[in-house]
Enzyme design. Sequence first.
Site: not given
Lengths: 510, 510
Positions: B66, B129
């Site tokens: 991710c 993120h």
Amino acid sequence: PLCLCCALGPAAASAAATNILLLLMDDMGWGDLGAFGEPSKETPNLDQMAAEGMLFLDFYTANPLCSPSRAALLTGRLPVRNGFYTTNGHARNAYTPQDIVGGIPDSELLLPELLKKAGYTNKIIGKWHLGHRPQFHPLRHGFDEWFGSPNCHFGPYDNRERPNIPVYRDWEMVGRYYEDFKIDLKTGEANLTQLYLQEALDFISKQQASQQPFFLYWAIDATHAPVYASKQFLGTSQRGLYGDAVREIDDSVGKILKHLQQLGISENTFVFFTSDNGAALISAPKQGGSNGPFLCGKQTTFEGGMREPAIAWWPGHIPAGRVSHQLGSVMDLFSTSLSLAGLQPPSDRQIDGIDLLPVILQGKLIDRPIFYYRGNELMAVRAGLYKAHYWTWSNSLEEHSKGIDFCPGQSVAGVTTHTQEEHTCLPLLFHLGRDPGEKYPLSFASEEYQQAVEHISGLVQQHKATLVPGQPQLNVCDQAVMNWSPPGCEKLGKCLKAPESDPQKCSWPH
Amino acid sequence: PLCLCCALGPAAASAAATNILLLLMDDMGWGDLGAFGEPSKETPNLDQMAAEGMLFLDFYTANPLCSPSRAALLTGRLPVRNGFYTTNGHARNAYTPQDIVGGIPDSELLLPELLKKAGYTNKIIGKWHLGHRPQFHPLRHGFDEWFGSPNCHFGPYDNRERPNIPVYRDWEMVGRYYEDFKIDLKTGEANLTQLYLQEALDFISKQQASQQPFFLYWAIDATHAPVYASKQFLGTSQRGLYGDAVREIDDSVGKILKHLQQLGISENTFVFFTSDNGAALISAPKQGGSNGPFLCGKQTTFEGGMREPAIAWWPGHIPAGRVSHQLGSVMDLFSTSLSLAGLQPPSDRQIDGIDLLPVILQGKLIDRPIFYYRGNELMAVRAGLYKAHYWTWSNSLEEHSKGIDFCPGQSVAGVTTHTQEEHTCLPLLFHLGRDPGEKYPLSFASEEYQQAVEHISGLVQQHKATLVPGQPQLNVCDQAVMNWSPPGCEKLGKCLKAPESDPQKCSWPH
């Protein structure tokens, strides 16, 4: 209200004169069409057919091998009933190689025999595979015309140890593969699909002109190893020769559907596209297709062996763009075709197929199980989204050690076993919605397992209690029965001398 | 003729005011959408989006995990350039867990920073993120608005050993997962996707009213374990909880596209749907998706880890129903978005993304390789239909023996290795057209192998010779940097006491 019900009933809604066209592929897998997710998306005509018709996502063959699958389609009955199985090896796949003595029994009622009663003209184009001795000839089992061959296009043979496979027109052979019907194994070139296409177009034109309803069984085999394509399709696919064959088939199906439309009979012709068993991964990637996300391939009772691409097309009747999760079977094509013709299925025997017209025309879902047989053994059963394996087997260690792999790159511990593993007391259970790849068996201890298995076990008990197996037809082989001197060979000077009869138990390694 | 060329150029054709909407999924696999062949076909809105736009079949992430994938998307650069990798473990995936010290360097130019120059208002909804310490805050890197969280919705945590992940609105936290934003791990119920949907609809309405062009980065995470769905979607899928989450996302995407149409701005809004990495098979089938016919999943550089579902939608510009085989990358969304805004990409650094507008608008095919990195190692390269593996690894024997399996049910000898295997002298070569599942390596001795490897080796040499790796950002972890006291915590009485700083090498087992 009473009249209403009958007037709208599927049989009545589809006039008796509806033509039936079954497009049956050979070893094509669920994952081979763009509409089913093939990553190269090279099947615009089939994808268009699906967009205009109904896509079946949960459609099955009756057996993971060609002959029994085709016998089941044409009889509406499981191979264990119609005799297309062996008892000379437990849970082993049997079919009709050149030296097979058996074939379709006279006692079986085939779809074209029944359709004759409704005035249909029946033609088979391509592979018969229900036995090649004289009594098994398709024109003795309801077909009026034939262009094709009794067996796979294996070869070339030397005509001494083993004769090349004949190609028939109606009652007589018109040549042999590799001799009169060329297949170049080096380049993969063969124009057979074009011949089969032209046969189909001509037959459809002739029937349209004669105003006779027809049943056309277009059982072509370009995707069966040795895979072939015509020159103009060679090298056109991203997928290699196998993809070239698929592209030619896709193009041909497009032409057939367009022909129906141009003749103005598309609204009077029910077309169904499917395959006889899963892709032959053992021949992949050059000579075999794809089963998409499913486990293993041809010869196995995992999803990759038995779940098939399937499309129903009938403009003006099937609303465009429908997708069905109905559990369907090639055997349903028997019952559905009878329904289209306004006929009742035989009542003197068990028929495993169901009439899919309520599914296709009214979007109904019919609750029914799928039985996965391998030879004489019920290996697995699907009910709803659950699939219980009572036996697991890919192939023997001995065969596997020779490089014969029905599950290349796939291996699920305790599932893709190389010994025949019995699980009748505690079947392996999968949820095919969450886990279409059969990779995550449910915990035996879970409530979900217990409820699902209880339900499926009831179905199995009922099935087994009422099952009357047919006489097994695929036990005995004899090289004297090979295609040495098919009818018509004299005219062509193509008769070969048969060796002496020497019947043996056939050897079925899988 | 000179004017003609410029007037029709992609940048000019798309007025500077084109809105950009990126729908980025989390751990969704290539095989999860009906349009890509998911056997349950439960994504009617996404399938419709594909039918109205362009489907990309060969679209890739820049990393199978991710954080690096998202950093690559927003910078247009490989993680090895933008710093989203580790040097503390060879070929190991690194990301931004709660205790990561690093994040997106100030020296990197993010897409929203650049779009500001063209007057765009930029919003991120969902998962950032790219680091959670103050200097990494998305509003310091070009975004104007944020509703979402810096990390995955893991938990619940005890707020002593580890704090629950905060949810931000713009500069400040507005609560924490499992406390103010409920996720029921037992039932899988959480209404987060509905919140993210409403945020998107409101933002789009506001921008439309203000006549300001916008960039909306909708980075939702319902398909990342622990998977969740809102009450009204629970139990609606054949695929279990994971499928429920997909259905809710599908429904939400449908509503967003409809909203654009109802506001009359669909022809002025470029929408792209894709995912950050392949499905997490380790969490499947209940908490993970499907990579269709591809090998392995998230964390790996096999196709299942890096090939993504992708759809471009822009009514009036993209002709409906197109399918592209262009090799694409999430990094292309950087360059393509700049092109849509009439901006040039930065010229002071290497950009790996390419402008896809010629592909999308004119159906062109641009020859470019795909580089498959895992951490600091170039594992594989795709050029055309060939893919060469220079290193193979699934995960370590030690991890595998604990049940951590990135390739469940799949095992290709010498390919899905559990040790890091180097093949730089003799790379493993696959033809992804014939063999999308990477199951049948080409023979080293074949001419086909030699030609393809020679070509790819040239690309690798060129790539490596000019590569300047960025400072690795993901080497150091420290529990003191976790989300103890995010800005805004005082107002909410949600500040927690951080432990003493104790920087350590992060542990990256994969």
